[in-house]
Design an enzyme around this catalytic site. Sequence first.
Site, PDB file in Angstrom:
ATOM      1  N   ARG A 296       0.826  -1.214   0.000  1.00  0.00           N
ATOM      2  CA  ARG A 296       0.000   0.000   0.000  1.00  0.00           C
ATOM      3  C   ARG A 296       0.859   1.263   0.000  1.00  0.00           C
ATOM      4  O   ARG A 296       0.563   2.238  -0.714  1.00  0.00           O
ATOM      5  CB  ARG A 296      -0.913  -0.021   1.228  1.00  0.00           C
ATOM      6  CG  ARG A 296      -1.915   1.105   1.311  1.00  0.00           C
ATOM      7  CD  ARG A 296      -3.076   0.942   0.348  1.00  0.00           C
ATOM      8  NE  ARG A 296      -2.894   1.711  -0.875  1.00  0.00           N
ATOM      9  CZ  ARG A 296      -3.281   1.315  -2.064  1.00  0.00           C
ATOM     10  NH1 ARG A 296      -3.882   0.152  -2.229  1.00  0.00           N
ATOM     11  NH2 ARG A 296      -3.048   2.061  -3.123  1.00  0.00           N
TER      12      ARG A 296
ATOM     13  N   LYS B 158       3.138  25.519  -5.023  1.00  0.00           N
ATOM     14  CA  LYS B 158       1.913  24.961  -4.416  1.00  0.00           C
ATOM     15  C   LYS B 158       1.955  23.435  -4.460  1.00  0.00           C
ATOM     16  O   LYS B 158       1.119  22.784  -5.085  1.00  0.00           O
ATOM     17  CB  LYS B 158       0.691  25.517  -5.147  1.00  0.00           C
ATOM     18  CG  LYS B 158       0.574  27.031  -5.005  1.00  0.00           C
ATOM     19  CD  LYS B 158      -0.611  27.619  -5.751  1.00  0.00           C
ATOM     20  CE  LYS B 158      -0.647  29.137  -5.544  1.00  0.00           C
ATOM     21  NZ  LYS B 158      -1.722  29.799  -6.320  1.00  0.00           N
TER      22      LYS B 158
ATOM     23  N   LYS C 278       6.546  40.078  -5.592  1.00  0.00           N
ATOM     24  CA  LYS C 278       5.093  40.091  -5.728  1.00  0.00           C
ATOM     25  C   LYS C 278       4.520  41.352  -5.088  1.00  0.00           C
ATOM     26  O   LYS C 278       5.254  42.200  -4.575  1.00  0.00           O
ATOM     27  CB  LYS C 278       4.511  38.824  -5.116  1.00  0.00           C
ATOM     28  CG  LYS C 278       5.164  37.555  -5.703  1.00  0.00           C
ATOM     29  CD  LYS C 278       4.420  36.302  -5.346  1.00  0.00           C
ATOM     30  CE  LYS C 278       3.248  36.088  -6.292  1.00  0.00           C
ATOM     31  NZ  LYS C 278       2.656  34.747  -6.125  1.00  0.00           N
TER      32      LYS C 278
ATOM     33  N   GLU D 122       6.128  40.694 -10.567  1.00  0.00           N
ATOM     34  CA  GLU D 122       4.725  40.554 -10.936  1.00  0.00           C
ATOM     35  C   GLU D 122       4.146  41.928 -11.229  1.00  0.00           C
ATOM     36  O   GLU D 122       4.326  42.868 -10.452  1.00  0.00           O
ATOM     37  CB  GLU D 122       3.975  39.905  -9.758  1.00  0.00           C
ATOM     38  CG  GLU D 122       2.504  39.666 -10.011  1.00  0.00           C
ATOM     39  CD  GLU D 122       1.829  39.014  -8.807  1.00  0.00           C
ATOM     40  OE1 GLU D 122       2.458  38.120  -8.188  1.00  0.00           O
ATOM     41  OE2 GLU D 122       0.705  39.407  -8.472  1.00  0.00           O
TER      42      GLU D 122
ATOM     43  N   ASP E  37      -0.311  38.517 -14.029  1.00  0.00           N
ATOM     44  CA  ASP E  37      -1.237  37.714 -13.242  1.00  0.00           C
ATOM     45  C   ASP E  37      -2.679  38.072 -13.575  1.00  0.00           C
ATOM     46  O   ASP E  37      -3.058  39.250 -13.583  1.00  0.00           O
ATOM     47  CB  ASP E  37      -0.979  37.946 -11.747  1.00  0.00           C
ATOM     48  CG  ASP E  37      -1.603  36.847 -10.902  1.00  0.00           C
ATOM     49  OD1 ASP E  37      -1.657  35.677 -11.360  1.00  0.00           O
ATOM     50  OD2 ASP E  37      -2.033  37.157  -9.780  1.00  0.00           O
TER      51      ASP E  37
END
Lengths: 290, 290, 290, 290, 290, 290
Positions: free
Chosen positions: C109, C144, C176, C206, C227
């Site tokens: 598993r 992320k 940012k 950014e 963005d």
Amino acid sequence: MTDLDPPIRGLAALPSVARLIELALDEDLGRGDVTTQSTVGTDETLATADMNARRPIVVFGLDVAAAVFHRVDARLRVVRKAKDGDAVEPGAILLEIHGPAATMLAAERTALNFVQRLSGIATGAQRYADAVKGTSTRVVDTRKTTPGWRVLEKAAVVAGGCGNHRFDLGSGVLIKDNHIVACGGVKAAVVAAKARAPHPLRIEVEVTNLDELAEALDAGAEIVLLDNMTPAQVGEAAARAHARGVRVEVSGGITLETIRAYAEAGADLISVGALTHSAVAVDIGLDFRN
Amino acid sequence: MTDLDPPIRGLAALPSVARLIELALDEDLGRGDVTTQSTVGTDETLATADMNARRPIVVFGLDVAAAVFHRVDARLRVVRKAKDGDAVEPGAILLEIHGPAATMLAAERTALNFVQRLSGIATGAQRYADAVKGTSTRVVDTRKTTPGWRVLEKAAVVAGGCGNHRFDLGSGVLIKDNHIVACGGVKAAVVAAKARAPHPLRIEVEVTNLDELAEALDAGAEIVLLDNMTPAQVGEAAARAHARGVRVEVSGGITLETIRAYAEAGADLISVGALTHSAVAVDIGLDFRN
Amino acid sequence: MTDLDPPIRGLAALPSVARLIELALDEDLGRGDVTTQSTVGTDETLATADMNARRPIVVFGLDVAAAVFHRVDARLRVVRKAKDGDAVEPGAILLEIHGPAATMLAAERTALNFVQRLSGIATGAQRYADAVKGTSTRVVDTRKTTPGWRVLEKAAVVAGGCGNHRFDLGSGVLIKDNHIVACGGVKAAVVAAKARAPHPLRIEVEVTNLDELAEALDAGAEIVLLDNMTPAQVGEAAARAHARGVRVEVSGGITLETIRAYAEAGADLISVGALTHSAVAVDIGLDFRN
Amino acid sequence: MTDLDPPIRGLAALPSVARLIELALDEDLGRGDVTTQSTVGTDETLATADMNARRPIVVFGLDVAAAVFHRVDARLRVVRKAKDGDAVEPGAILLEIHGPAATMLAAERTALNFVQRLSGIATGAQRYADAVKGTSTRVVDTRKTTPGWRVLEKAAVVAGGCGNHRFDLGSGVLIKDNHIVACGGVKAAVVAAKARAPHPLRIEVEVTNLDELAEALDAGAEIVLLDNMTPAQVGEAAARAHARGVRVEVSGGITLETIRAYAEAGADLISVGALTHSAVAVDIGLDFRN
Amino acid sequence: MTDLDPPIRGLAALPSVARLIELALDEDLGRGDVTTQSTVGTDETLATADMNARRPIVVFGLDVAAAVFHRVDARLRVVRKAKDGDAVEPGAILLEIHGPAATMLAAERTALNFVQRLSGIATGAQRYADAVKGTSTRVVDTRKTTPGWRVLEKAAVVAGGCGNHRFDLGSGVLIKDNHIVACGGVKAAVVAAKARAPHPLRIEVEVTNLDELAEALDAGAEIVLLDNMTPAQVGEAAARAHARGVRVEVSGGITLETIRAYAEAGADLISVGALTHSAVAVDIGLDFRN
Amino acid sequence: MTDLDPPIRGLAALPSVARLIELALDEDLGRGDVTTQSTVGTDETLATADMNARRPIVVFGLDVAAAVFHRVDARLRVVRKAKDGDAVEPGAILLEIHGPAATMLAAERTALNFVQRLSGIATGAQRYADAVKGTSTRVVDTRKTTPGWRVLEKAAVVAGGCGNHRFDLGSGVLIKDNHIVACGGVKAAVVAAKARAPHPLRIEVEVTNLDELAEALDAGAEIVLLDNMTPAQVGEAAARAHARGVRVEVSGGITLETIRAYAEAGADLISVGALTHSAVAVDIGLDFRN
């Protein structure tokens, strides 16, 4: 504001530094302090001690020292009287420590060993930074650091006024002779790296003569590393690179005596392994107050 | 016999050294080797490399270097061409490494960083040992070691021909000024330690003048540590101590230039912090064969 | 060549991955396998099992799976029938495992959980890479990722044909909105970063509109991150940036459906958090042979 | 009461979770935050930030997020505005963080990565729990969790309203096809387990048809697991099992669309691997206040 | 078959046992073996040694001992002459060890300390198992194990012929007096547990008199734990419980002298903390062959 | 003074003890407390509990117990009502714990397991110390400790009134039969050790008859270990050793019944492995207040 000054903070809060501190405490205190236990023998006595400089130094490692005292005995209170990066005179007090004498004695050597080595690096770095003062050159470190200590030693270099080269093999592209051989030449290596390396990273390539330099520039290198050249050779190479908007790094056995000539020859960056691999401890002591 | 030569052996098998090696690999390779990945880009190519000395040195750390290569890639085969403790000439080959070029490049710097520092310590220790050659004095290290590295650095000191003082706070009784103050005098401290310390440990006490020496001898000290005395003072103190069957250790800023005078004055032991806290890396390289 | 195929290799040899595997084994096997112990009850029975794909997938994580089997029982022999990065059809055998049935069941598993998630990421990445095929755009990941899994997940992304953005906060400069606010504007932030960031790192910033873009370009940004813009806005911005030799990255909720429009609008890079934060396990099984 | 709200509490205090958090911080922050250091450049500036939901979600992981902020910088104060398990609307504030802006930025991504994945699991679990609302069926998880994350993911499942199956191989007896083959049949396996398994554990056995079901019931199984059956088949099997006082679990590719039919067919438990292996991150942000 | 006999196997391969072995080696060998180094002084000499029993014992811990020798020096070859669980006579050889004498001496004490304690537990367990021979009672352990050693001690109990109670707080529901108080009575606690505990776990409840027993049985408890009752009381309670199909566990200061009376009174299970908390080392030696 | 009483202090602050506590919490609490969660089910309820002695004991391990409660839940407040080393009567309260009932229950068993074993060692040590009261003999421990527990068990021995022999293989020279064989005799071994061992360590050698004793004394041994001799033999040997100013240690199966005879025969030290390897838990409970 008290709760903005926790005993463990800054680099000392990083998991990797915490592990190094644990290794250090394990190796010195893991079997107790037989001298203190058999003489002083109790933790009732309170004391105050001053950690102070015995020579003119640039201080680094106070957060680590504070963490060492705190981990040995959370009752030890450490008051910072200087900041990492401060250039201090002999006699300057760096830390005051208050609390049980027995555990202060037990932590003393480990705390000092950290601060003495890291301040040694910062102090040495300041000398190199001073040597190029007034030029546009930045002196930077290398990956020739003490295994297990990189994050601390690189921060000490910055505290002394120099800069950092890549932190590790993942935070910079530096194509050296072996990569060039394996790729079949400077051009092939630079082109491959430009196509495949993560975009946040500039492409730097080591060249050993003006032909390779030309090849690197044509292939689009963004930084060229000139290894083991004379200042005159650096001057020529820098002129060609700068004409193409490319930065020039110089390395190879550069000393405090020779560094300024390289800076004046046009090096944007000079990397010096000795900043870390030849750093020695500076004299810092811990004195109990009467 | 092959199975008597495992890739990880000696000090490199100790859990604490394994943890230090893990810290070192984490910090340099933990995010990959972007240069090799974006240029060489595969682990198919095999190579052979030689780790060799660029200066006359006493070698130490080969077991650790071998372990580093093995942990990065168990396919890398390391053949020892020298032994820890060997004094070698420039050009001497220390290790041969065979296997994938990509991972050999990735492990190179970490392996060298270990061997360069440890060989630097062994090489320096040899100079101190040579300086007292022909006397009955033993030069020993201190606890002023690089945090996390003590077991390695103390072994390097021995490889260079010097000896070890206590390993940590649990393997030796050394009563210093602060303990004396806390106990109310040399005699009280020595008597307490003799009564309470584990019996495998001798009782050593630091004294700063002849009165304290007399008090220490009367109290039954087995070793006296003379700190920051001149050779002449050491000669007088050693005569008194030896008359009582007590050994004499000397410390305090002793250098290669001054050490022989202390040895000839009768010191049984001279402890030198610089063996470790001022050691610098020696020049060792890794060359890929064509 | 047998000794070029050690049971633990590649990413599975990294200390951080070894620690993750230990966490995984601790949590599933740390208290034994009561079912196998109370039924099969012995480790004498040998078995052979095939790990195979149930759907068309891009495979990743086989080195980790092999390491899991090896750590549970070094007697389990794992034969690789596919390579990380292979695109395989349903039924394709990925690994053959030979050895004691009891410990193979115990490891099954955990090994599958690693391969299923990592192959899920590689499979998803391939879809994104395919969606921009024929353009000059590279699809890249973000930070992320699943905490503890970054080095594995980023390698799976590459196996699927996409690229990596910065590995961590130390291997890329990405200014940012919050940094801009703290520095008092785009220009101030870019100028500060250019002066102070390690030189191997490009300066990326950014921007949210064409005014900020102009400011960033004037300040010397090397990459601009657009963005949450429309493809049309990206087209306009990309034209201006490219005219200055500056690369353009696009991000913000871009999906498989919308990504091609952004690529065709001129994005050099498109970063997609979903590559890792929305990846799901793919169906891979382990069948014991009769 | 302030001292009843320590920064590290609940699951975040478990050693295994602490190790996962250390892995996560090592991988993202271990080499510093070059962007913040080169732009904001100091830890003097204080800030307040809100972590908030961008979609309707069930929240989980706030204790872990709070621990992440605390470990990066013990000066960061985290105020909980929601509790794990809360179902919140878009815009709901989950945490308020106060303290140095620089370290808040450094911790932000890691904290969010934990909460986004765990809240994704809780939110998905709620959907499954809702789908069987009004029946007596409990939806439970499996061991198909992210390696290293089991204790966190299983708690998130409960927060979403579902239940837990066995935690690991030591906390439940589940006899599957391979055990049955190795023991020579359902009966032999069940009898062996009843005789030898620790008495706190019920005996559950997987059956694939009504004959095996009858054999399992005769042998004294306490729970039967029906794998890959239709709702009609489950209905028939459940009737027979319930007549003997035996509980029925159903598994095998059951989705949100099909689950209610299984519940209404009489399943006491339905296990859904997708609760964890196909969970995706939900949208949660961190906004600095002006 | 040689490659089916790796030096580290079985429980010794578990991460938690590996960590315990590392703690043990750190604490005994972490600072070297000064006696061997200063007398024997080399690792060239090869030796063969026999680990043998000095008393009649049930052996346990040989896998751990083998792992200890292997980790100290991978050149030490360990041949198993007995199996864990064997009952052996004085003089029986358990392990043969071949390899360097110096490292064999260094590992000897740690290896013996493991085997002596674990064999002590197995040997004691056998006495308890023998004491109830012929009855249907199983003697089981408790959670009163040596912290850090549970998985090893519970396996030693099984090797001696007894059984295991729950492994930890997550692998069994055992409602005790404090839970009952907090829930407002036996019935409320049992009902809550039946509704909320993971379904693989049976519900066990401690009762102290026949009224509580009746309440527990009515509420649906599956096992009742009778604490500190006489054999006669146990007989009465067991009759009532068995009539409802409920198992009976007995605990509370039961000794080798009193255990059979409880078994004959009808206890299905008797839990004995002394199996682990009062186990003592058995005499096992290591002799070098001439 | 509150901030002089941190929840983790003393030995519990050592990294090696912290690791042992983590192993212990992992093994008992790592998968949650299903009983408390399914019955009490919340951490809102506050409670107060008393840890108290059920027999006359010497207490040890309170710092470790306090650390266990603190690590499980930092909200649990532990008030020390006794000190390590106190001899207390039945009913004596050792610790008061205040805080959430749920986590107090979860930590209870682990905390008790530590204190019960360590107090068992201290209590047993006191009996041995009492048995030689009035003589000049010190009873000392050995390296026959529970792996992973040495620093704790050796401190418990001291708390009970006995002394410590060497802590590990690095903090004492003890030449035993195998070293003697390897060196070619007692004299050669002692001479080698005197020349090469670190100077803080006395040279102790095991002898088995008066001839070896004479050889050891002539070679300059500082302590002789007499193994398995009768009190009369010890008397003779001690007289000869003391005449040379050499201390005498006695070992080998000495019990509470026989120890005084050895003390009166002139043994300076008697080492007793049973102090640790045969220690059993003492009865200590934790009672919740109504």
